[in-house]
Design an enzyme around this catalytic site. Structure first.
Site, PDB file in Angstrom:
ATOM      1  N   SER A 262      12.333 -60.643  39.955  1.00 13.37           N
ATOM      2  CA  SER A 262      12.431 -62.081  40.208  1.00 13.37           C
ATOM      3  C   SER A 262      13.009 -62.744  39.030  1.00 13.37           C
ATOM      4  CB  SER A 262      11.387 -62.812  39.122  1.00 13.37           C
ATOM      5  OG  SER A 262      10.664 -62.248  38.091  1.00 13.37           O
ATOM      6  N   LYS A 263      13.903 -63.913  39.349  1.00 14.95           N
ATOM      7  CA  LYS A 263      15.360 -64.662  38.785  1.00 14.95           C
ATOM      8  C   LYS A 263      14.744 -64.402  37.131  1.00 14.95           C
ATOM      9  CE  LYS A 263      17.355 -68.538  38.007  1.00 14.95           C
ATOM     10  NZ  LYS A 263      17.517 -69.470  37.868  1.00 14.95           N
ATOM     11  N   ARG A 264      13.802 -64.671  36.660  1.00 16.85           N
ATOM     12  CA  ARG A 264      13.378 -64.527  34.967  1.00 16.85           C
ATOM     13  C   ARG A 264      13.545 -63.173  35.251  1.00 16.85           C
ATOM     14  NH1 ARG A 264       7.992 -65.944  35.286  1.00 16.85           N
ATOM     15  NH2 ARG A 264       9.317 -67.039  38.222  1.00 16.85           N
TER      16      ARG A 264
END
Ligand code: GLU
Length: 503
Positions: A262-264
């Site tokens: 994910s982006k995180r």
């Protein structure tokens, strides 16, 4: 039976393209080129609520940066165009009508509140609400209402959706190039919405109609679309069209190997998840990109290719052209591909060595103000000497500052090791030798200095270590003879004099 290969990359412009999306584009591109086919870009922007300003431009810029030219798409060879679904809007209704006519779809008038009520009601009973054969007759649609009622509602302009009528008690046999045969029991499928009364098709209808009209031969897309495959197969059947072949690419997993990347994860672990930098038009939040982080597009393409695919040999370095030759959808794995940020750096380091030194020097000059006045040829030569230790252009200064400015201090630990009794005298002598070298070349320097060391049995470390400290300030850097040659006689002597002062 060879058919023309036509594949499409069909992103929705809802934000920047995640590297997973770039990987999907790449695999489509490779498959098309390998098979002398066409690589098509189609913008799936039917969901206007999720449309994000600038996202389409971003997608094109990202493909362009990676060197993946599309053959057909918005503004290019619009033979099957338009290639933006919003511009094809008027085309879809007739196909929804066709399915109603053939009994494969029906109007449904249930309000959002009514559906919500059913959902909650089922939940409290520990069940899941699925709008399909087992309850559709209890709901408000053209199968449960009389023909007059339906006509009255439509005439009155009531909101409706058109749903696909999913069959009961059938087994679907689906094929996927990567996953093989898949069997699906239709009883678990819901009657998906195909069209809404606002005149817009949903993803499913638009996607199938366009793949058919654009004569797409192979649909290559991410695993997240696998659950839609059953519906898509049924739609092809209902229309009486030949379905394309399907290949669902494996998920890209977090560096830990657990869960989807994910982006995180990128934010947390300090690596980009987008190809190029993106500024959110609403929040102005900036997400970093591989390009701005100093990656070469060749490296990005190479590491993306290995997310889910491998050639079955030991070879890891592939140019885009070599990938085209080696690529085979049958060699794509089913299981998720772990993303390894260290490996991306490894690839970048490799491609760094293949870059043109002068182009690198220009980039280097553009990021280091101290270099603005320095001759470009000189910087180019420095780059040639140090790039084998660099992964990014941003590493260059750390690896080369001593070519431009004298050391201001000597590394303490190194000094302890290098500065011994007798060092002072050796440096004095070295200075005299250097002053006597008229032809200040690497060969002459090597000959005279090495000659002096061996003739007098001094031991190389005793001279080379303090000399390196004098020139660099630490026991690092490329060959000392190269450094001396580059900075020149005067500067070499000055630096030796400086070290003598501290001894
Ligand atoms: N618009 C879909 C997406 O954003 C395309 C899925 C497909 O390739 O069918 O990924």
């Amino acid at each position: 039976m060879t058919k023309n290969v036509r594949v499409r990359f069909a992103p929705s412009p809802t934000g920047p393209l995640h590297i997973g999306g770039v990987r999907t584009a790449l695999f489509n591109y490779l498959y098309a080129k390998k098979n002398n086919g066409k690589f098509i870009l189609r913008i799936e922007d039917t969901d206007q609520n999720r449309y994000v300003e600038g996202a389409e431009r971003y997608i094109m810029d990202a493909l362009n940066w990676c060197g993946m030219d599309f053959d057909e798409g918005p503004g290019k060879n619009e033979k099957f165009g338009p290639y933006r679904q919003s511009e094809r809007k008027d085309l879809y209704k007739q196909y929804a009508d066709q399915l109603i006519g053939s009994g494969n779809a029906y109007y449904a008038f249930d309000t959002a509140e009514a559906l919500d009520f059913h959902r909650k009601d089922h939940e409290t009973k520990g069940k899941t609400f699925i709008y399909n054969w087992h309850n559709r007759l209890k709901l408000k649609n053209s199968l449960s209402l009389s023909a007059e009622d339906v006509k009255a509602k439509l005439d009155a302009g009531e909101d409706y959706v058109i749903r696909f009528k999913s069959p009961q008690d059938e087994t679907l046999h689906l094929k996927d190039i990567i996953r093989g045969d898949i069997k699906i029991d239709t009883n678990i499928l819901d009657d998906k919405v195909l069209f809404k009364s606002d005149g817009m098709p949903t993803y499913h209808l638009a996607n199938i109609v366009d793949d058919h009209l654009m004569e797409i031969s192979h649909v290559i897309r991410g695993e997240e679309w696998l659950p839609s495959l059953a519906l898509h197969y049924q739609l092809y059947q209902a229309f009486g069209w030949d379905a394309p072949e399907f290949a669902h690419l494996p998920l890209i997993l977090k560096p830990t190997g657990k869960g989807k990347l994910s982006k995180r994860d990128g934010d947390k672990m300090g690596f980009p998840v987008f190809p190029i930098e993106w500024t959110d038009p609403k929040t102005n939040e900036v997400s970093r990109g591989y390009k701005e982080d100093g990656y070469f597009p060749e490296a990005m393409v190479n590491f993306l290719a290995f997310l889910g695919w491998n050639p079955g040999t030991e070879q890891e370095i592939f140019s885009l052209e070599e990938l085209v030759q080696a690529f085979d959808l049958k060699k794509v794995n089913k299981s998720g591909a772990r993303f390894d940020p260290d490996k991306t750096k490894w690839f970048n380091h490799h491609y760094m060595q293949e870059q043109n030194d002068n182009i690198l020097a220009k980039k280097f000059k553009s990021i280091i103000p101290e270099l603005s006045e320095i001759d470009e040829n000189y910087v180019t030569m420095v780059v040639g000497l140090i790039k084998e230790r660099a992964t990014f252009v941003s590493d260059f200064w750390e690896l080369s500052h001593f070519f431009f400015t004298p050391p201001t201090a000597y590394d303490e630990k190194a000094a302890k090791k290098a500065f011994k009794e007798g060092t002072l005298e050796l440096m004095e002598k070295l200075k005299t030798i250097i002053l006597h070298i008229d032809d200040f070349t690497v060969t002459a320097l090597q000959k005279d200095i090495k000659g002096w060391i061996t003739d007098n049995e001094i031991g190389f470390g005793k001279v080379m270590m303090p000399l390196r400290l004098a020139l660099v300030g630490a026991l690092q850097g490329p060959d000392v003879f190269d450094i001396m040659f580059m900075i020149g006689k005067n500067e070499t002597v000055k630096r030796i004099e400086n070290v003598i002062k501290t001894l």
